[in-house]
Scaffold this active site. Structure first.
Site, PDB file in Angstrom:
ATOM      1  CB  SER A 183      -7.757   4.091   2.697  1.00  0.00           C
ATOM      2  OG  SER A 183      -6.945   3.518   3.705  1.00  0.00           O
ATOM      3  CB  SER A 189      -8.264   1.126   5.503  1.00  0.00           C
ATOM      4  OG  SER A 189      -8.934   2.351   5.666  1.00  0.00           O
ATOM      5  CE  LYS A 214      -3.726   2.228   2.668  1.00  0.00           C
ATOM      6  NZ  LYS A 214      -4.591   2.129   3.867  1.00  0.00           N
TER       7      LYS A 214
END
Length: 508
Positions: free
Chosen positions: A173, A197, A98
């Protein structure tokens, strides 16, 4: 490092901003004393340079920016092929990271304009562990703007599109991390979870995602949203790979202050133990949150029936305070995330931690560009500033105290059952908002998927999502299993048993 000597006008400006009542005459005295006092920062900077637990890159860290044709879902930020060992439990496996997690030598924007041009000079501890285990870091995955959204439309480069429906949200996210695993373009991914997330995009994309117990996996070197609910964990195509990656990531690093007494378990050894003897509580309130789709509830209840047929004892339980879980999270998150983003250089303070000062300095120098943030991010700032003006930080304090009460309510139920079961998200993937519709649609679609996920970030319980078939729109439905603190092995037992039946396989 050099901090310029202040003028008396600087002192007056500070006095006015903080309401200190310093006079013109006093300001000159303050300026002289401050000028002498700030000389301490230079020698302290020299000493702090000796504290280097975050390993700098060794050798070349080449990368490429994929073309639009090779990045149709906008899930990749950059591609790479970083391998440091040819042996180990992750040898031959690709892991995408990420883009809020630093990888030395690879650019990092954290979905925003604030970090454009920033290249970390260190690996976050979880990246180091992946490389030590023989894994190949295959690139960085796009995430939401500073990781503030549960949807997938706030990244500064544009929306991350769901692999199973081009006009649908990937969830956030950790948007790109979920999409790339679902697409088969990475074997595994590292995500971060503050309100869901990891689990929300995993649910929307039909993969397996785990938010570990708070502190089980070190957060060292990763920009924070708030230490009360920061988590980093594995996102994979199946349960076995999830357990494998957690076995590499888990355990204390001697730095993260939340890791005292953490002892990893044999997660892979738990996979074949089955569910006979396990007691599973179907959380009533988890099926009653706003926006719950009937097909989602039916799919998840059907999964509970499968686990019962496999030998688990399954019955309904109730935690009425679960309905307030997102409200409690919000009183912590609005203020905590605002303070971290606007005032604490994306890392936070007040912890006996290692502080990646190069990242903090970048955030300080470029923080004024926050005016370009999307409306859903600005909403956090506006709410926090308004509330703080009226009640100070008491709202944050009450939220943390309330989270402890909520944790006790779950723990009381978890004395009688081994796991809680509920939908991960109350709905399947939502349509991406129309950019022409203004801020109302953007605000409306950024956070409604967090009702079941956010509570367990603030109560610190481990929570895993795995697919349990399609919903009405042929998009994945996520089943969430929540365990006692540090009992990830039990969560994996039930998840693997259910997965092995094939009942929940998502087939687009």
């Amino acid at each position: 490092m050099t901090i310029p000597a202040p003028t008396h006008q600087d002192m007056l400006a500070i006095s006015e901003r903080l309401g200190l009542g310093i006079t013109e005459e006093q300001s000159k005295i303050y300026a002289e004393v401050v000028a002498k006092s700030i000389t301490t920062y230079g020698p302290v900077a020299e000493i702090s340079a000796e504290d280097t637990p975050l390993r700098p890159a060794g050798g070349s860290r080449e990368h490429t920016v994929p073309t639009a044709e090779d990045n149709r879902h906008n899930a990749w930020f950059v591609r790479s092929s970083i391998t440091e060992k040819s042996t180990g439990p992750l040898a031959g496996r690709t892991v995408v990271v990420k883009d809020s997690i630093p990888v030395a030598g690879l650019p990092m924007i954290a979905g925003s304009n604030l970090f454009e041009g920033y290249v970390p000079d260190f690996d976050a501890e979880v990246v180091r562990r992946v490389l030590e285990a023989g894994g190949t870091v295959s690139g960085k995955a796009h995430c939401e703007y500073l990781c503030f959204s549960g949807a997938s439309h706030t990244n500064v480069t544009g929306p991350i599109r769901n692999p199973w429906g081009d006009g649908y949200s990937t969830g956030g996210s950790s948007s790109g991390s979920a999409a790339l695993v679902a697409l088969g373009e990475a074997d595994m991914s590292l995500g971060a979870d503050q309100a869901g997330s990891i689990r929300m995009p995993s649910s929307f994309c039909g993969i397996v995602g785990l938010k570990p117990t708070t502190g089980l996996v070190p957060y060292t070197g990763i920009p924070s949203l708030d230490a009360e609910f920061d988590h980093v964990g594995p996102m994979t195509a199946d349960v076995a790979d999830n357990a494998l990656l957690l076995s590499v990531l888990a355990g204390p690093d001697g730095i993260d202050p939340r890791q005292h007494g953490v002892e990893p378990s044999d997660y892979q050894g738990a996979l074949d133990q089955g569910v006979k003897g396990l007691r599973i509580g179907v959380l009533k309130e988890g099926f009653e949150v706003p926006g719950t789709q009937r097909a989602v509830a039916e799919r998840v209840r059907a999964a509970a029936d499968v686990l019962a047929r496999l030998g688990a004892t399954v019955h309904e339980v109730s935690v009425p305070q679960h309905r307030l879980g997102l409200d409690i999270w919000s009183t912590i998150g609005w203020t905590g995330m605002t303070e971290t983003a606007l005032r604490h250089n994306g890392i936070g303070i007040y912890r006996d931690d290692h502080y990646p000062v190069s990242l903090m300095e970048w955030a300080h120098r470029h923080g004024s560009a926050i005016d370009q943030a999307p409306p859903s991010v600005k909403l956090f700032f506006v709410i926090s500033e308004y509330v703080t003006k009226h009640i100070g930080y008491a709202g944050y304090g009450r939220g943390v105290n309330a989270a402890r009460v909520l944790r006790g309510k779950y723990d009381e139920i978890l004395k009688d059952v081994d796991l809680l079961l509920m939908p991960t998200t109350p709905m399947t993937a939502l349509p991406l908002p129309d950019p022409s519709s203004g801020i109302e649609d953007e605000l409306r679609t950024s956070h409604p998927m967090a009702f079941n996920t956010a509570p367990f970030d603030i109560t610190h319980h481990p929570a895993l999502t795995l697919p349990c078939g399609p919903g009405d729109n042929d998009m994945p439905v996520g089943l969430m299993l929540v365990g006692r603190h540090y009992k990830e092995a039990t969560v994996y037992r039930a998840a693997k048993a259910y997965e092995d039946t094939g009942e929940g396989a998502f087939r687009p």
